[in-house]
Design a protein around this motif. Structure first.
Motif, short mmCIF file in Angstrom:
data_model
loop_
_atom_site.label_atom_id
_atom_site.label_comp_id
_atom_site.label_asym_id
_atom_site.label_seq_id
_atom_site.Cartn_x
_atom_site.Cartn_y
_atom_site.Cartn_z
N GLN A 1 0.83 -1.21 0.00
CA GLN A 1 0.00 0.00 0.00
C GLN A 1 0.87 1.26 0.00
O GLN A 1 0.58 2.23 -0.70
CB GLN A 1 -0.93 0.02 1.22
CG GLN A 1 -2.03 -1.00 1.17
CD GLN A 1 -2.78 -1.10 2.49
OE1 GLN A 1 -2.18 -1.05 3.57
NE2 GLN A 1 -4.10 -1.24 2.41
N LEU A 2 1.95 1.23 0.78
CA LEU A 2 2.87 2.36 0.85
C LEU A 2 3.52 2.61 -0.52
O LEU A 2 3.58 3.75 -0.99
CB LEU A 2 3.93 2.11 1.92
CG LEU A 2 4.91 3.25 2.18
CD1 LEU A 2 4.17 4.47 2.74
CD2 LEU A 2 5.99 2.79 3.15
N VAL A 3 3.96 1.53 -1.17
CA VAL A 3 4.57 1.65 -2.50
C VAL A 3 3.56 2.22 -3.49
O VAL A 3 3.90 3.09 -4.30
CB VAL A 3 5.12 0.29 -2.98
CG1 VAL A 3 5.50 0.33 -4.44
CG2 VAL A 3 6.31 -0.13 -2.12
N GLN A 4 2.32 1.76 -3.43
CA GLN A 4 1.28 2.27 -4.33
C GLN A 4 1.04 3.77 -4.11
O GLN A 4 0.92 4.53 -5.06
CB GLN A 4 -0.02 1.49 -4.14
CG GLN A 4 -1.12 1.97 -5.08
CD GLN A 4 -2.41 1.19 -4.90
OE1 GLN A 4 -2.50 0.26 -4.11
NE2 GLN A 4 -3.41 1.56 -5.67
N MET A 5 0.97 4.18 -2.84
CA MET A 5 0.77 5.61 -2.54
C MET A 5 1.95 6.44 -3.05
O MET A 5 1.76 7.53 -3.59
CB MET A 5 0.60 5.83 -1.03
CG MET A 5 -0.72 5.30 -0.50
SD MET A 5 -1.07 5.70 1.23
CE MET A 5 0.41 5.25 2.09
N ARG A 6 3.16 5.92 -2.87
CA ARG A 6 4.35 6.63 -3.37
C ARG A 6 4.32 6.76 -4.89
O ARG A 6 4.57 7.84 -5.42
CB ARG A 6 5.62 5.90 -2.93
CG ARG A 6 5.92 6.04 -1.46
CD ARG A 6 7.12 5.23 -1.06
NE ARG A 6 7.46 5.49 0.33
CZ ARG A 6 8.46 4.91 0.97
NH1 ARG A 6 9.23 4.04 0.35
NH2 ARG A 6 8.71 5.20 2.23
#
Length: 114
Positions: A34-39
């Motif tokens: 999820q963090l990678v997607q937001m980034r």
């Protein structure tokens, strides 16, 4: 004589040296994916927030490397670091670039999946 952690840029005055962001917590726990997607979503849309693409590219490159190389990248691109954790930067024309913390470091409540 300057303050520790700053240098003098003759065009703009004192500039802050970057540092690792302080620990922080995301409003809700997130997984690494999820963090990678937001980034990815942030960097894909960053140039649409205003400013120059080459400055966004420099900030992006600096966000994904170690502190020393990040400082070199930002200095050579003419990026003025307003907050030492890189969450607020300016270019030489005074355009503001706001960078969310989740782009620069991992939250303390990152969900670790086994």
């Amino acid at each position: 004589m300057g303050c520790f952690g700053s240098s003098l840029n003759l065009m703009t005055g004192p500039t802050k040296k970057i540092r690792k962001p302080k620990p922080w917590e995301f409003p809700r726990p997130v997984t690494w994916s999820q963090l990678v997607q937001m980034r990815d979503e942030f960097w894909d849309s960053a140039p649409h927030h205003g400013g120059k693409k080459e400055i966004w590219d420099a900030i992006h490159a600096a966000a994904e490397t170690d502190i020393e190389l990040a400082q070199t990248i930002l200095d050579s691109a003419g990026v003025i670091v307003h907050k030492p954790d890189m969450t607020v930067c300016y270019d030489e024309t005074g355009t503001k670039y706001k960078i969310p913390r989740y782009v620069l470091s991992e939250p303390t409540n990152l969900i670790q999946l086994s």
